[in-house]
Design a protein around this motif. Structure first.
Motif, PDB file in Angstrom:
ATOM      1  N   ALA A 155       4.752  -7.372   5.552  1.00 30.96           N
ATOM      2  CA  ALA A 155       3.718  -7.433   6.182  1.00 30.96           C
ATOM      3  C   ALA A 155       2.807  -7.294   7.619  1.00 30.96           C
ATOM      4  O   ALA A 155       3.354  -7.714   8.738  1.00 30.96           O
ATOM      5  N   GLU A 156       2.644  -5.860   7.126  1.00 34.92           N
ATOM      6  CA  GLU A 156       1.845  -5.250   8.630  1.00 34.92           C
ATOM      7  C   GLU A 156       0.352  -4.661   8.131  1.00 34.92           C
ATOM      8  O   GLU A 156      -0.118  -3.767   6.705  1.00 34.92           O
ATOM      9  N   GLU A 157      -0.366  -4.742   9.217  1.00 36.96           N
ATOM     10  CA  GLU A 157      -1.934  -4.785   8.576  1.00 36.96           C
ATOM     11  C   GLU A 157      -1.373  -2.844   7.981  1.00 36.96           C
ATOM     12  O   GLU A 157      -2.838  -2.779   7.690  1.00 36.96           O
ATOM     13  N   SER A 158      -0.837  -2.051   8.726  1.00 39.68           N
ATOM     14  CA  SER A 158      -0.343  -0.904   7.878  1.00 39.68           C
ATOM     15  C   SER A 158      -1.016  -0.802   6.530  1.00 39.68           C
ATOM     16  O   SER A 158      -1.522   0.165   5.563  1.00 39.68           O
ATOM     17  N   PHE A 159      -0.330  -1.640   5.577  1.00 39.21           N
ATOM     18  CA  PHE A 159       0.198  -1.523   4.489  1.00 39.21           C
ATOM     19  C   PHE A 159      -2.018  -1.344   4.109  1.00 39.21           C
ATOM     20  O   PHE A 159      -1.933  -0.849   2.584  1.00 39.21           O
ATOM     21  N   GLU A 160      -3.148  -2.155   5.092  1.00 34.79           N
ATOM     22  CA  GLU A 160      -4.250  -1.765   4.146  1.00 34.79           C
ATOM     23  C   GLU A 160      -4.787  -0.380   4.207  1.00 34.79           C
ATOM     24  O   GLU A 160      -5.811  -0.256   2.647  1.00 34.79           O
ATOM     25  N   ARG A 161      -3.862   0.263   4.369  1.00 31.88           N
ATOM     26  CA  ARG A 161      -4.794   2.289   4.560  1.00 31.88           C
ATOM     27  C   ARG A 161      -3.524   2.936   3.032  1.00 31.88           C
ATOM     28  O   ARG A 161      -3.854   3.597   3.836  1.00 31.88           O
ATOM     29  N   THR A 162      -2.863   1.884   2.383  1.00 38.95           N
ATOM     30  CA  THR A 162      -1.830   2.559   1.132  1.00 38.95           C
ATOM     31  C   THR A 162      -2.690   2.701  -0.294  1.00 38.95           C
ATOM     32  O   THR A 162      -3.902   2.104  -0.600  1.00 38.95           O
ATOM     33  N   PRO A 163      -2.453   3.255  -1.113  1.00 40.85           N
ATOM     34  CA  PRO A 163      -2.923   3.377  -2.839  1.00 40.85           C
ATOM     35  C   PRO A 163      -2.389   2.429  -3.052  1.00 40.85           C
ATOM     36  O   PRO A 163      -3.541   1.979  -3.553  1.00 40.85           O
ATOM     37  N   ALA A 164      -0.942   1.037  -2.378  1.00 37.37           N
ATOM     38  CA  ALA A 164      -0.833   0.509  -3.181  1.00 37.37           C
ATOM     39  C   ALA A 164      -1.784  -1.031  -3.077  1.00 37.37           C
ATOM     40  O   ALA A 164      -2.188  -1.706  -4.092  1.00 37.37           O
ATOM     41  N   PHE A 165      -2.989  -1.157  -1.999  1.00 38.21           N
ATOM     42  CA  PHE A 165      -3.527  -1.957  -1.240  1.00 38.21           C
ATOM     43  C   PHE A 165      -5.017  -1.581  -1.939  1.00 38.21           C
ATOM     44  O   PHE A 165      -5.855  -2.251  -2.560  1.00 38.21           O
ATOM     45  N   ALA A 166      -5.327  -0.636  -2.139  1.00 36.35           N
ATOM     46  CA  ALA A 166      -6.421   0.080  -2.619  1.00 36.35           C
ATOM     47  C   ALA A 166      -6.354  -0.197  -4.647  1.00 36.35           C
ATOM     48  O   ALA A 166      -7.183  -0.576  -4.617  1.00 36.35           O
ATOM     49  N   TRP A 167      -5.369  -0.161  -4.867  1.00 39.30           N
ATOM     50  CA  TRP A 167      -4.547  -0.623  -6.402  1.00 39.30           C
ATOM     51  C   TRP A 167      -4.354  -2.331  -6.164  1.00 39.30           C
ATOM     52  O   TRP A 167      -5.436  -2.762  -7.616  1.00 39.30           O
ATOM     53  N   LEU A 168      -4.961  -2.980  -5.253  1.00 35.25           N
ATOM     54  CA  LEU A 168      -4.444  -4.180  -5.330  1.00 35.25           C
ATOM     55  C   LEU A 168      -5.867  -4.724  -6.054  1.00 35.25           C
ATOM     56  O   LEU A 168      -6.536  -5.630  -6.573  1.00 35.25           O
ATOM     57  N   GLN A 169      -7.312  -4.385  -4.640  1.00 36.75           N
ATOM     58  CA  GLN A 169      -8.231  -4.840  -4.422  1.00 36.75           C
ATOM     59  C   GLN A 169      -9.296  -5.117  -5.583  1.00 36.75           C
ATOM     60  O   GLN A 169      -9.452  -5.129  -6.158  1.00 36.75           O
ATOM     61  N   ARG A 170      -8.745  -3.273  -6.941  1.00 34.82           N
ATOM     62  CA  ARG A 170      -9.168  -2.742  -7.850  1.00 34.82           C
ATOM     63  C   ARG A 170      -9.086  -3.749  -8.810  1.00 34.82           C
ATOM     64  O   ARG A 170     -10.018  -4.247  -9.959  1.00 34.82           O
ATOM     65  N   ARG A 171      -7.287  -4.207  -9.185  1.00 32.41           N
ATOM     66  CA  ARG A 171      -6.797  -4.639 -10.096  1.00 32.41           C
ATOM     67  C   ARG A 171      -6.509  -5.761 -10.209  1.00 32.41           C
ATOM     68  O   ARG A 171      -6.044  -6.352 -11.230  1.00 32.41           O
ATOM     69  N   ALA A 172      -5.621  -6.280  -9.314  1.00 34.40           N
ATOM     70  CA  ALA A 172      -5.752  -7.672  -8.983  1.00 34.40           C
ATOM     71  C   ALA A 172      -6.273  -8.940  -9.122  1.00 34.40           C
ATOM     72  O   ALA A 172      -5.690  -9.909 -10.110  1.00 34.40           O
ATOM     73  N   GLY A 173      -7.506  -8.918  -8.497  1.00 34.63           N
ATOM     74  CA  GLY A 173      -8.498 -10.100  -9.553  1.00 34.63           C
ATOM     75  C   GLY A 173      -8.591 -10.289 -11.403  1.00 34.63           C
ATOM     76  O   GLY A 173      -8.201 -11.186 -11.573  1.00 34.63           O
ATOM     77  N   GLU A 174      -8.487  -8.696 -11.882  1.00 38.19           N
ATOM     78  CA  GLU A 174      -8.483  -9.013 -13.247  1.00 38.19           C
ATOM     79  C   GLU A 174      -7.121 -10.074 -13.809  1.00 38.19           C
ATOM     80  O   GLU A 174      -6.985  -9.977 -15.367  1.00 38.19           O
TER      81      GLU A 174
END
Length: 266
Positions: free
Chosen positions: A221-240
Motif C-alpha cells: 500500500a505504497e505509491e511506489s507500487f505505481e513504478r513496478t512492472p506489476a502495476f504496468a501489467w495491471l494497467q494493461r490487463r486487469a480491465g479485461e
C-alpha cells in the motif's frame, strides 16, 4: 466453493469461520481450533467466542448467550450443521444497522460524508469465499465472483512473468472502525485518516470485491507500487479480467492516489 469449510458466513456482529484457518493465540486455543469444525469470531475485536466440536459447542467467553448478535449466529450454525450438503449458503447483503453509531464515534454524519465524497454505502455480503491467502498467510475472503476473477488475474500475470500478491480483501465495517481507532491512538486526526481510508460503511473492501494488490519485495500500500512492472501489467490487463483501479490520481472522492487498490466489477 464446493462445501462449507471454504465459506465465511457473516452476520452483523459475528463471523462464522470454518475450522483450521484461524491463528491460535495460545496453546489452549491451538488445541481447540485444530479440532473445531467452525469458530464464532466477534467482528469488532476479533475475539473467538465459541468453537463447534464433535461433541457440541464450547464457549470461549463467559456469558456467551449475552453476546450481541449471538442468537442469529448460532441459528446459522445450527442450520449449516443440520443440512450441510443441501443447504445453500446465505446470500444477499447484511443490513446496515449500527452504521451511524460507528460514524458518531468519529464525529461524522453519514449524509454529509456521502455528499462530500460521492462514495456510496457498501453493505457486507452474507457469505464470502476463500480466494487463497494473502502476503501474510491470512485467509483472503472475497465474493464468489471476485474470488474466481482474482485467481484468473493472478494466473494470467504469472504466465506473463509477473508476480502478484494480495495484501488484503474483505474488511467488515467494524474492522474499518478499528483502523481509525488505532490511527487516532497514534495521534492522527480523523480528517487526515479520511484521505487514506474511507469511513466505515463506505469502503469498497466491505463488499468483498476489492483487493489491495502488491508484488514481492515492494512495501504494501505504497505509491511506489505505481513504478513496478506489476502495476504496468495491471494497467494493461486487469480491465479485461474485470478489475478496475478505484482511486487514480486526482480522483473526486478526496482519497489519495492508490495504485494498489483494485475492485472487481465484472
Amino acid at each position: 466453493m464446493r462445501n462449507a469449510p471454504h465459506l465465511l458466513l457473516n452476520t452483523p456482529d459475528i463471523e462464522l469461520w470454518p475450522g483450521g484457518l484461524l491463528r491460535a493465540r495460545s496453546n489452549h486455543d491451538a488445541r481447540l481450533l485444530a479440532r473445531a469444525s467452525h469458530v464464532l469470531r466477534r467482528k469488532r475485536d476479533g475475539r473467538y467466542l465459541a468453537v463447534q466440536l464433535r461433541g457440541g459447542l464450547m464457549p470461549l467467553v463467559t456469558r456467551l448467550p449475552e453476546e450481541p448478535g449471538v442468537e442469529p449466529a448460532l441459528a446459522l450454525l445450527d442450520a449449516r450443521l443440520s443440512q450441510p450438503a443441501r443447504m445453500p449458503p446465505p446470500s444477499g447483503p447484511l443490513p446496515l444497522d449500527g452504521l451511524q453509531q460507528r460514524l458518531d464515534r468519529l464525529g461524522l454524519d453519514a449524509s454529509a460524508y456521502a455528499a462530500q465524497t460521492g462514495l456510496p454505502l457498501v453493505a457486507e455480503p452474507a457469505c464470502l469465499q476463500l480466494a487463497g491467502f494473502d502476503r501474510y498467510r491470512r485467509p483472503l475472503w472475497l465474493t464468489r465472483g471476485a474470488a474466481r476473477a482474482w485467481q484468473r488475474l493472478h494466473a494470467a500475470a504469472a504466465i506473463d512473468g509477473i508476480a502478484l500478491d494480495a495484501i488484503s480483501g474483505y474488511r467488515s465495517h467494524a474492522y474499518q472502525l478499528g483502523i481509525f481507532e488505532r490511527k487516532l491512538a497514534r495521534g492522527l486526526d480523523v480528517a487526515a485518516i479520511l484521505t487514506v481510508n474511507a469511513a466505515p460503511g463506505y469502503s469498497e473492501h466491505h463488499g468483498g470485491n476489492a483487493l489491495d494488490i502488491g508484488t514481492p519485495g515492494e512495501p504494501p500500500a505504497e505509491e511506489s507500487f505505481e513504478r513496478t512492472p506489476a502495476f504496468a501489467w495491471l494497467q494493461r490487463r486487469a480491465g479485461e479480467l474485470g478489475f478496475h483501479l478505484s482511486y487514480p490520481r486526482d480522483n473526486p472522492h478526496g482519497i489519495v492516489h492508490e495504485p494498489w487498490h483494485w475492485c472487481f466489477r465484472g
